[in-house]
Every structure is written in C-alpha cells, then in structure tokens.
Motif scaffolding. Structure first.
Motif: not given
Length: 536
Positions: A262-264, A333-334, A340-342, A462-464
């Motif tokens: 997960n992104t966390a 991001l929205a 979950t990245r935001d 979004r990712e980087l």
C-alpha cells in the motif's frame, strides 16, 4: 572520446578526494570508521581495501548535493520546483521554480546550479574514473572484488554523466584519469550524443553483469543498474531495450523487488523494503552519516503557525512552504476518489487541531481562491499555512520541532520501473495496461482501459511527483510536451494573483530553457570554442 578533460575543480578535487576518504572504508551496516593516518593516495589506488574505500566515498559524494545548505538546501528540491506540478511560493528556490533565476549564464541561480550539479556530478565522474582505472591496473586483487569495485564505480559514473546530460545537453565525457600533468588540458568541444551514450551503456552493461541482485541496504545492485539502463534507453528512444530492462527488474525470478502492498508503506521508516532500488542513507551520530537537511521543510506548510495546532511528524513535521503541489497535481490526485496517494501517504490535504477547544477537528482558518470574481483576502495565508503538502520526505524519527532533519532519501524505486515498462511497451509492442494498473491498483485507483502518452504523464505525476523526475520526463518527451505542460500548468496562475506577471512561471517559460545554461564561471574555464546552450 575526448582525451582532454580539464575541469575548473579538478586540481582541488584531487586533494578533496583524498581528504574525504578519511573515515570511509566499507559499507557493512553503514560506513565503518578508518583512522585518517591510514588514508593516503598510495593506499587508495594501490590496494584492494583502498579501492573499496574509494567506492564508499562515491556514496558520500553523491549525498553531498542533499547535504549542502545552499539557500535552504535547495539542491535537494531544485528540480521539483521547476516542474508543471509545483507551486513555488517563496525563497530563492521560488525564484528558480518561477523561472526568474537560473535562466542566464551570469545570474546567481546558474552559479548555484554550477555548484549543485555541474561541479558536483563532474567531481563524482572524475573520482569514479580514477577508481575504475586504478582497479583495472592493480595486480593481486581478487577478481570478484575487482569486479564489484568496478561495477559500483561505473554505476556512479554513468548515473552522474546521465544527470549532467539531461540537464545541460552540451557536456563532455571522458574515461581518462585526471592527473597533475593533464589537469590543465582544455576541453574544446562537447561530446557527441554517440560518445555520451557509448560511455553510459558500456558502464551500465558492466554494472549489470557484475552487481548482485541483493546487497547491503543503500548500496547499488543489479536492479539499480537495470533501472538506470532502462531510463537511459528511454532517452535514446530504444523502447525494446527499456522494456526488457524494466521487465527484468519486475519479473525476473532472481529479482527481489516487488511493489509494497500500500502507498502508506512506500515512504515509511528507513525506506528499506522490496520497492527500493536506490536510497541515499543518512544516519544520526555517526561519522560519515550525512548532515541535516531541509528537504522535507521545503515541501511542508507552516500549519503549526495556526493557534491550536502543533508541529507533528504525522502532519508533516515543521516546514516553511517553499514548494507545494499545485492545483493541476491536486486535480490529478482527486480524479479517483479512492486513490490513496492524497490520503496522508504521499500528500497531506488537511491539518487537524492538536490542542484547545477544537482538538481533532479539521483546520479551516484560511480560505483558498475559489471564486475569481470574489477573491478571498486570506488566500496568501492559505498557501503559506493550510495548503496541501508533500510529505514523502518526512521520516518517522524526525524532530517535529526542527526544520532540519537527517532522513533517508528515495532516489529510484520500483513504481517508476513499472511506469517505464508501461511507456516502453506502449511505444513498442505488447500490453502496457498490467504495468500501469499495478501502480494504480496499489493506490486503490480504478484500472485504466487504455494507455497513451498523456495517461503515462498523468500517472507519473500522481506516483512520482516531488521525487525529482518530472522535469526530466517532460524534456525527454520533447519540446512540444514540456512547452505545453509548463505554460499551461506550472504554478497556480490566477488562483494565486500575487504571482501573476513577472512571477508567473507560465509567462516566464522560454522554449530554450529546456537546457540549463552552463554558468559562465564554468564556460570560461573550457576552451574558447566550447558551445553554450542555444538561447543563452
């Protein structure tokens, strides 16, 4: 290959390299101390242990750009400030990000770039070349040890030349050791692209062949070298090579790499996990452990200036709102409400009171611009204290009461390898969807049904974002792409009226900024005919 290799810092560098090796001999759990009385040039270049010490010094030199306290440690955030994803609010790094500085060979910004990039990476290439040539010549060294030394040194040389090429374009490469006898030979012309990529690919091929998939955390591995080789191939337009190298890191049965669940988890703790490909280490209370920096503080707002909220690591630590995610990045991001990245993993969107009558409630003290016909009179405070922040560089053991912290820095990671694979497949053959959707699935975003260049750009954003890759991606994709993205999205335009006019990066961008100016202080020390980049 150019045989003449003068660089303005070369003679000083020969001395600096020796001194910097004091205390550095090998990477076990970290850098082991070595009495400085045992470190001299004879030891470094004529013994196996000395050469190993030299390799460790490359890690130290590579970290120096993040450690230097130039203008609030701008070396660590310089590239992120210049992208289409950032709002560069204030400070000298704000001038850089708004294309007000670093746009002339004579201005202070170009001189900062000279120190942080031109001199910095040439110092590494020069040092790596000394180690490579000494390791090739030395006798009586175990061949496996020799190949490990060469592989790591060649990775750092390739990585540094590649960075310089992407920034400046007009660079020179050499595989000749700097000596007192040739240090004042003058470089009269840039290297051709063929020469540059020949060195990059030769060095990386050797590194890939001789590095192992697993090594001590922080050291480069086969996966690191393959990832970089894929990035180099993308710049060459060799989509098949980029695809093959990326897929090998992702799918080889020997590869230890996988996306964390997960992104966390991506930026948790020391970043020592299966997604990490190259992490710059910094450790408290250790000789050679690095210095404090303000990389996190540059990206986090001054939310703690609001009554009833204290700085906490969970909310991002202590920052001063230099570089913030702009409305364009926030909109990406929205786009998927489940992404979950935001969600307080990569970015913090909201802050919460930690004391007083409203403890636990969301802070809503200031208002952004939402109606261009009725602009909030608190919008500047909103950007300073309440705006979303990038929290990728906050570390669990940071001191929330200090702007300066010593944290590990993720340079390359597997999520980018997946996105390289997706783009390379899209531009060659095969199905890119499994690779871009693997990144989206981890973030709980809905899968894409098709992939084009814009989808790649959006997912990389979004990712980087804020990891120092974006500006290079725009440049690699071409003049039309970087012109469009910067002039359409950089900064926040009318939503931050104070930065309209001379402070608006959309207005300030010129197409020739696609290559950095070579600082005049560096150009003056090259041959009279050495070319400045076009437009300057």
């Amino acid at each position: 290959m150019k045989a003449k290799i003068f660089h303005p810092s070369m003679l000083g560098f020969l001395v600096l390299a020796i001194g910097s090796l004091a205390g550095l001999t090998s990477c076990q759990n970290y850098l082991e101390e070595q009495p400085s009385t045992l470190i001299d040039s004879d030891y470094i270049y004529t013994t196996e242990d000395g050469l190993k010490s030299g390799v460790v010094s490359l890690y130290k030199f590579n970290r120096d750009r993040y450690d230097r306290d130039v203008e609030d440690f701008m070396g660590s955030v310089f590239m992120s400030s210049k992208s289409d994803l950032a709002f560069s609010r204030t400070g000298y790094v704000g001038n850089i990000g708004r294309y007000q500085r670093g746009i002339s060979p004579l201005d202070l910004g170009a001189r900062f770039a000279s120190t942080l990039f031109w001199k910095h990476f040439y110092n590494i290439t020069n040092k790596a070349t000394e180690i490579i040539n000494a390791a090739d010549a030395i006798e009586g060294v175990d061949e496996d040890a020799r190949n490990q030394i060469l592989a790591e040194a060649k990775f750092f040389r390739a990585n540094s030349y590649f960075y310089l090429y992407r920034l400046y374009n007009n660079i020179f490469v050499s595989t000749e050791t700097i000596t007192v006898e040739n240090a004042f030979d003058v470089v009269n012309d840039k290297s051709s692209e063929e020469e540059i990529f020949a060195v990059l690919n030769s060095d990386l091929d050797f590194a890939i062949e001789h590095l192992e998939w697993n090594d001590t955390f922080g050291r480069v591995t086969k996966g690191t070298a393959k990832h970089l080789k894929a990035k180099v191939a993308m710049w060459e337009g060799d989509w098949e090579e980029a695809k093959n190298q990326a897929l090998d890191v992702i799918e080889s049965p020997d590869s230890p790499h996988s996306l964390v669940s997960n992104t966390a988890q991506v930026f948790e703790g020391e970043r020592n996990h299966s997604e990490s490909l190259f992490v710059i280490q910094a450790k408290d209370d250790l000789l050679g452990g690095g210095n404090n920096s303000m990389i996190n503080a540059n990206y986090v707002t001054q939310y703690f200036q609001i009554s009833g909220i204290e700085a906490t690591v969970a909310q991002g630590g202590r920052g001063f709102s230099r570089i913030l995610p702009n409305r364009y990045l926030q909109s990406l991001l929205a786009a998927d409400s489940l992404d979950t990245r935001d969600d307080d993993t990569y970015f913090r969107l909201n802050y919460f009171y930690t004391s007083g009558d409203r403890i636990g409630e969301r802070v809503d003290t200031y208002a952004p611009v939402t109606d261009l016909d009725s602009i909030s009179d608190t919008y500047q405070r909103y950007y300073q204290r309440q705006h979303p922040s990038c929290i990728k560089f906050a570390q669990d053991d940071d001191n929330p009461d200090s702007y300066r912290n010593r944290s590990n820095i993720m340079v390359y990671r597997l999520a980018e390898t997946y996105l390289i694979a997706a783009e390379a497949i899209m531009r060659s053959s095969g199905d890119p969807l499994p690779y871009i959707n693997a990144v989206r699935k981890r973030a709980k975003a809905a899968p894409l049904m098709s992939v084009d260049e814009q989808a790649i750009l959006d997912e990389r954003a979004r990712e980087l974002a804020f990891e120092g890759q974006r500006w290079f991606t725009l440049k690699r994709m071409g003049q039309e792409v970087i012109d469009r993205q910067i002039t359409t999205y950089a900064g926040d335009g009318v939503f931050f009226p104070a930065n309209l006019g001379e402070k608006d990066p959309r207005d300030n961008w010129k197409s020739y900024y696609i290559n950095f100016p070579i600082a005049q202080i560096d150009l003056d020390l090259l041959g009279a005919g050495y070319p400045q980049n076009d437009g300057y």
